[in-house]
Design a protein around this motif. Structure first.
Motif, PDB file in Angstrom:
ATOM      1  N   GLY A 181       0.869  -1.055   0.014  1.00 15.26           N
ATOM      2  CA  GLY A 181      -0.061  -0.053   0.044  1.00 15.26           C
ATOM      3  C   GLY A 181       0.805   1.165  -0.127  1.00 15.26           C
ATOM      4  N   TYR A 182       2.279   1.067  -0.062  1.00 22.34           N
ATOM      5  CA  TYR A 182       2.966   2.412  -0.126  1.00 22.34           C
ATOM      6  C   TYR A 182       3.480   2.318  -1.350  1.00 22.34           C
ATOM      7  N   SER A 183       4.201   3.548  -1.703  1.00 14.23           N
ATOM      8  CA  SER A 183       5.284   3.579  -3.133  1.00 14.23           C
ATOM      9  C   SER A 183       6.249   4.095  -2.517  1.00 14.23           C
ATOM     10  N   MET A 184       7.405   3.802  -3.320  1.00 15.81           N
ATOM     11  CA  MET A 184       8.593   4.311  -3.170  1.00 15.81           C
ATOM     12  C   MET A 184       9.426   4.923  -4.168  1.00 15.81           C
ATOM     13  N   VAL A 185      10.139   6.197  -4.339  1.00 14.58           N
ATOM     14  CA  VAL A 185      10.697   6.794  -5.384  1.00 14.58           C
ATOM     15  C   VAL A 185      12.169   6.860  -5.036  1.00 14.58           C
ATOM     16  N   ASP A 215       5.585  12.407  -9.721  1.00 20.42           N
ATOM     17  CA  ASP A 215       4.574  12.615 -10.338  1.00 20.42           C
ATOM     18  C   ASP A 215       3.497  11.344 -10.456  1.00 20.42           C
ATOM     19  N   THR A 216       4.197  10.291 -10.677  1.00 15.30           N
ATOM     20  CA  THR A 216       3.298   9.057 -11.027  1.00 15.30           C
ATOM     21  C   THR A 216       3.047   8.300  -9.619  1.00 15.30           C
ATOM     22  N   ALA A 217       3.273   8.828  -8.414  1.00 16.97           N
ATOM     23  CA  ALA A 217       3.157   8.173  -7.351  1.00 16.97           C
ATOM     24  C   ALA A 217       1.602   8.311  -7.080  1.00 16.97           C
ATOM     25  N   PRO A 218       1.084   7.170  -6.555  1.00  8.90           N
ATOM     26  CA  PRO A 218      -0.531   6.966  -6.400  1.00  8.90           C
ATOM     27  C   PRO A 218      -1.187   7.948  -5.328  1.00  8.90           C
ATOM     28  N   ASP A 219      -0.420   7.978  -4.384  1.00  6.88           N
ATOM     29  CA  ASP A 219      -0.787   8.890  -3.158  1.00  6.88           C
ATOM     30  C   ASP A 219       0.163   9.269  -2.336  1.00  6.88           C
ATOM     31  N   ILE A 220       0.595  10.470  -2.674  1.00 12.06           N
ATOM     32  CA  ILE A 220       1.990  11.078  -1.945  1.00 12.06           C
ATOM     33  C   ILE A 220       1.909  11.035  -0.618  1.00 12.06           C
ATOM     34  N   ARG A 222       1.233   8.421   0.923  1.00 10.30           N
ATOM     35  CA  ARG A 222       1.910   7.276   1.305  1.00 10.30           C
ATOM     36  C   ARG A 222       3.003   6.849   0.474  1.00 10.30           C
ATOM     37  N   CYS A 223       3.750   7.895   0.196  1.00 11.37           N
ATOM     38  CA  CYS A 223       5.039   7.715  -0.608  1.00 11.37           C
ATOM     39  C   CYS A 223       6.281   8.043   0.187  1.00 11.37           C
ATOM     40  N   ILE A 224       7.341   7.080  -0.324  1.00 11.79           N
ATOM     41  CA  ILE A 224       8.395   7.152   0.482  1.00 11.79           C
ATOM     42  C   ILE A 224       9.449   7.793  -0.567  1.00 11.79           C
ATOM     43  N   ASP A 318      -0.985   6.918   7.223  1.00 10.52           N
ATOM     44  CA  ASP A 318      -0.210   8.183   6.906  1.00 10.52           C
ATOM     45  C   ASP A 318       0.785   8.475   8.119  1.00 10.52           C
ATOM     46  N   ASP A 319       0.868   7.468   9.055  1.00  7.55           N
ATOM     47  CA  ASP A 319       1.769   7.940  10.112  1.00  7.55           C
ATOM     48  C   ASP A 319       2.980   6.827  10.267  1.00  7.55           C
ATOM     49  N   VAL A 320       4.040   7.405  10.838  1.00  9.52           N
ATOM     50  CA  VAL A 320       5.514   6.777  10.666  1.00  9.52           C
ATOM     51  C   VAL A 320       6.162   6.786  12.198  1.00  9.52           C
ATOM     52  N   LYS A 321       6.463   5.739  12.695  1.00  9.01           N
ATOM     53  CA  LYS A 321       7.343   5.942  13.948  1.00  9.01           C
ATOM     54  C   LYS A 321       8.694   5.319  13.684  1.00  9.01           C
ATOM     55  N   HIS A 322       9.717   5.713  14.171  1.00 10.27           N
ATOM     56  CA  HIS A 322      11.152   5.413  13.892  1.00 10.27           C
ATOM     57  C   HIS A 322      12.016   5.469  15.172  1.00 10.27           C
ATOM     58  N   GLN A 323      12.932   4.522  14.856  1.00  6.19           N
ATOM     59  CA  GLN A 323      13.787   4.173  16.078  1.00  6.19           C
ATOM     60  C   GLN A 323      15.318   3.884  15.194  1.00  6.19           C
TER      61      GLN A 323
END
Lengths: 327, 538
Positions: A181-185, A215-220, A222-224, A318-323
């Motif tokens: 469900g995510y895209s990555m450029v 520009d081609t990302a389906p949902d920015i 949820r884009c990385i 659309d949430d992200v946690k990091h460690q």
């Protein structure tokens, strides 16, 4: 592992666990650790952000029935295969390539032109790199993890082709890939550096290539962005200033620190506001920062200590946690 | 691509980022020399000399340097093996446990926040206050005397110290670290010239008779005639008697010189940020120890040639008001200023000394803010603590927190006697002890890290770094033992009960903070235990 537990106000979907690392510079033990992150952290997605290959070849020179090697400024002579293998392991552990050579071959390589030696280096390096890629296939089999790998600015020609041809990993450089469900450029090139490294681009070309993909990302939302070079003046790009001789410029008693990131990357993040932006390149500038809504991360690199500097990320909606991890 | 080393190439390198030339050893050396407060410690030694009758400073310096030297080698090795900003926090987190790394570093920062009060109040008393008194001593102006004396009042100490701290913080807010480093470079030259070179020259060109004559003239302008006689009488009345060499007192006086040699490796907090060769750290940390020993061994005879042991002892025993120094006994910069017989040279000496104290404030703010940044990076502390203000590129929140703590500490020193001047040595030194243990166990806890380093040798089957760690542990342990034994240290078991418990209590608090943070983070879905846990390579 229960690393990222329940909580938060977002939808109750299972988070996607992503492990990101970069700049391992030929250090085999770090590659092995990176691959094991799939099982250790229960990560569905592994992303290697570039600069996989080392910077130096250490000759093991044939001499008196054994090999002579100069390591850490000290010459050693070894003849037992076990000792030789141990030395080679130590060299690999420092992100360099051990190479058994005759003294004639050493002299021949020393006499090569810069371009010719670059080719020779690529051959030596690719021999090891292909073994790494084979290892990825073995280690990731049965984990269900997808492993995205791209070359960085320091990786010579041939690395990208090797990644594309490999079965255990997926190439992503200059592409938009999708997962869970995510895209990555992704873009592994850096802006221009004082080092004249193999994969550098002017800022406008970086902007052009990334924006064409974004520009081609389906949902920015949820884009990385997986861009090797960090955004300019973001605190993820602070490095010692160098003079024309590549010597560190000192300010008083300490190295003078300046931003060295990409203005194009900064502009792209400001403009597109992806969910997450992953970077490497500047080893000494590890950190996390917010640029608008985008969480930008650079885990840094400690490659010659044998510890992998990475970042565990949990993506949920659309949430992200990091460690940060120093493993 | 290039080849390196002469003759047959030892390695071939490619075109790649990061292959920069190593930082110059002198830069890291410069930092260590500046931060280790050599001039202040020298002043401390003579201000407290009366507590150590018969102590020999030459022997004391050599013992303190000997105790610190193995530690300097250990720090150099650990910095090479783990080249990361954060110093002991990084070493101890990886070699022992993240909670131990945090506790040790938290304690270190806590005690730095305490000791910063010494520097601010000494800047007021022995910098600005001494300068005002010196101007009065040379000119006879009562205005200068009132000006100088005000700095030694409680409010004078507090206000001057607080202003100095605010200026230090303003330096970062206005121009960030770039401006600070420029100021530091200029300040260092003034410091070396004023606090060392000029006093040495004064010692060469002045004799004791000349000094005593100048001292009497100076004190006369402060309102007391025949000051040397008044000094001797007051000291004798207070019980002063000449002492011959006393080894026990010499060993106890090491607790003062430990202020230099226990903390002369501080470049480990930043030296990991740049590519260096093995020799850089070895030269800049143990090298700094040797250089400071050499500097002190030159400064000592210059000073003692004018102000001998008896005179120093009497200055410590006597009532300062009896010989004209109502605000307090003079420290060595003021004495050398008197010896110079010149308000211009005197100003250079005292202000050079004061600049050294002043520079230490922003240096310490920076060092502690770096540690706070590291805690925040590992998610032990809130993210806000690592916020870096974009314009100045300074960790303003961390600096702000440290500023508040520092002002509090200045108030404690100005208005109370809760801590004697060197009590903090104990708290600071305990962290060194933990780092020594890290050095010993590192080859067993992180074998790959050590094997891949230049320090992978074994001596009689024992890893080299473990042996250096044992020596460092002995050195640090002996220094701590002396601090606990010396009644003048402010942290002795006999004279200052409760100080050891206080130092340990800081650790208990730090451990509690770590484990609470860990629980809070766990509830947020972040497992702090993973931060430093090694991934299996196989």
């Amino acid at each position: 592992m229960g690393l990222f537990g329940r909580g938060g106000k977002g939808p109750k979907e299972k988070p996607v666990r992503l492990f990101y690392a970069s700049d391992i510079h030929g250090t085999e033990v770090l590659w092995r650790k990176f691959l094991n992150a799939a099982r250790s952290y229960d990560s569905e997605i592994l992303v290697m952000g570039g600069d996989l290959t080392g910077k130096a070849v250490i000759p093991l020179v044939e001499k008196d029935g054994g090999y002579e090697i100069e390591l850490f400024g000290e010459k050693q002579w070894v003849s037992e295969e076990e000792q030789i293998a141990e030395l080679e392991r130590q060299v690999r552990g420092k992100g360099m390539y051990p190479h058994r050579m005759s003294s004639q071959e050493v002299e021949r390589v020393a006499a090569l032109t810069e371009d010719e030696r670059e080719e020779w280096f690529a051959e030596v390096m690719l021999e090891t790199f292909n073994q790494w890629l084979d290892l990825a296939g073995e280690r990731l089999e049965g984990t269900g993890a997808r492993c995205f790998v791209m070359p960085g600015n320091d990786d010579p020609p041939g690395v990208e082709e090797a990644i594309v041809a490999a079965e255990g990993v997926e190439s992503c450089d200059g592409e938009l890939v999708e997962f869970n469900g995510y895209s990555m450029v992704s873009l592994g090139y850096s802006n221009l550096t004082p080092f004249d490294s193999p994969r550098e681009l002017p800022e406008d070309e970086i902007y052009r290539r990334v924006s064409a993909l974004a520009d081609t990302a389906p949902d920015i939302s949820r884009c990385i962005f997986n861009l090797h070079v960090p955004p300019y003046d973001s605190q993820l790009d602070t490095a010692p200033e160098l003079d024309e001789n590549l010597a560190v410029v000192m300010a008083g008693s300490e190295p003078k620190q300046i931003p060295v990131g990409s203005t194009a990357v900064r502009e792209l993040i400001d403009e597109y506001q992806p969910l997450l932006s992953l970077h490497g390149h500047v080893h000494e500038s590890a950190g996390a920062t917010r640029i608008g809504r985008t969480l930008a991360i650079n885990p840094g690199s400690d490659y010659h200590t044998g510890r992998i500097s990475g970042c565990l990320l949990a993506l949920r909606g659309d949430d992200v946690k990091h460690q940060f991890i120093n493993g | 691509m290039s080849t390196e080393s002469g003759g047959s190439p030892a390695l071939f390198t490619r075109k790649a980022t990061g292959l920069v030339r190593e930082a110059k050893t002198r830069d890291a050396l410069f930092y260590n020399l500046l931060w280790s407060s050599v001039a202040l410690t020298f002043a401390f030694y003579w201000l407290f000399f009366a507590f150590y009758p018969g102590a020999n400073p030459y022997v004391g310096i050599l013992i303190a340097a000997g105790l610190g030297l193995p530690g300097s080698f250990l720090y150099a090795m650990l910095t090479q093996i783990m080249p990361r900003t954060g110093g002991d926090y990084v070493f101890n987190s990886r070699a022992l446990h993240p909670s131990v790394g945090f506790a040790g570093n938290f304690s270190y920062c806590f005690w730095l926040a305490i000791v910063i009060g010494v520097y601010t109040t000494y800047f007021a008393a022995y910098g600005m206050g001494a300068w005002g008194r010196m101007m009065s001593g040379f000119t006879g102006s009562s205005g200068w005397l009132s000006f100088g004396d005000w700095f030694s009042t409680d409010w004078g100490l507090f206000i001057t110290g607080t202003v100095a701290l605010l200026l230090s913080a303003a330096l970062f807010i206005r121009g960030g670290t770039r401006l600070f480093f420029k100021v530091q470079a200029i300040g260092f030259l003034i410091y070396v010239g004023g606090a060392f070179l000029l006093p040495i020259l004064v010692g060469l060109f002045q004799d004791q008779a000349g000094f005593l004559h100048a001292f009497n003239d100076y004190a006369a302008n402060l309102g007391v005639d025949h000051a040397t006689e008044a000094l001797a009488k007051s000291a004798t009345d207070a019980g002063y008697a000449h002492s011959g060499f006393d080894f026990e007192m010499t060993v106890k006086s090491v607790s003062i010189f430990w202020f230099i040699f226990g903390f002369i490796y501080s470049s480990n907090y930043f030296a990991g940020e740049i590519r260096v060769t093995r020799g850089t750290h070895l030269k800049s940390m143990p090298g700094a120890v040797l250089l400071v020993v050499a500097a002190l061994l030159v400064l000592l005879p210059s000073f003692l040639g004018l102000v001998d042991y008896d005179l120093n002892g009497m200055l410590g025993f006597a009532d300062p008001a009896a010989y004209g120094f109502t605000a307090g006994a003079p420290a060595y910069p003021e004495l050398m200023a008197i010896a110079s017989n010149s308000p211009v040279f005197g100003t250079i000496i005292i202000l050079g000394f004061a600049v050294g104290l002043l520079l230490w404030l922003p240096q310490t703010l920076l060092l502690v803010s770096r540690s706070m940044f590291a805690w925040s990076f590992d998610r032990i502390m809130p993210e806000k603590l690592s916020y870096v203000e974009p314009r100045s590129r300074s960790p303003l929140v961390a600096i702000g927190v440290m500023l508040l703590l520092s002002i509090g500490s200045t108030a404690i020193y100005a208005f109370t006697d809760w801590f004697s001047a060197v009590a903090v040595l104990l708290g600071l030194s305990l962290t060194l002890l933990i780092t020594a243990v890290s050095g010993i166990v590192l080859p067993f806890r992180q074998p790959a890290m050590v094997e891949g380093s230049p320090y992978n040798r074994k001596v009689l089957g024992v890893p080299l770094i473990s042996l250096v760690g044992v020596l460092a542990l002995l050195g640090f342990g002996c220094a701590i033992g002396i601090i606990l034994w010396d009644e003048g240290s402010g942290a002795s078991l006999s004279a200052n009960p409760g100080k050891l418990e206080l130092a340990l209590l800081v650790y208990v608090v730090a451990f509690a903070i770590y484990w609470v943070a860990r629980a809070v983070r766990k509830s947020q879905g972040i497992d702090l235990s993973l931060s430093h846990r090694e991934l299996p390579p196989e």
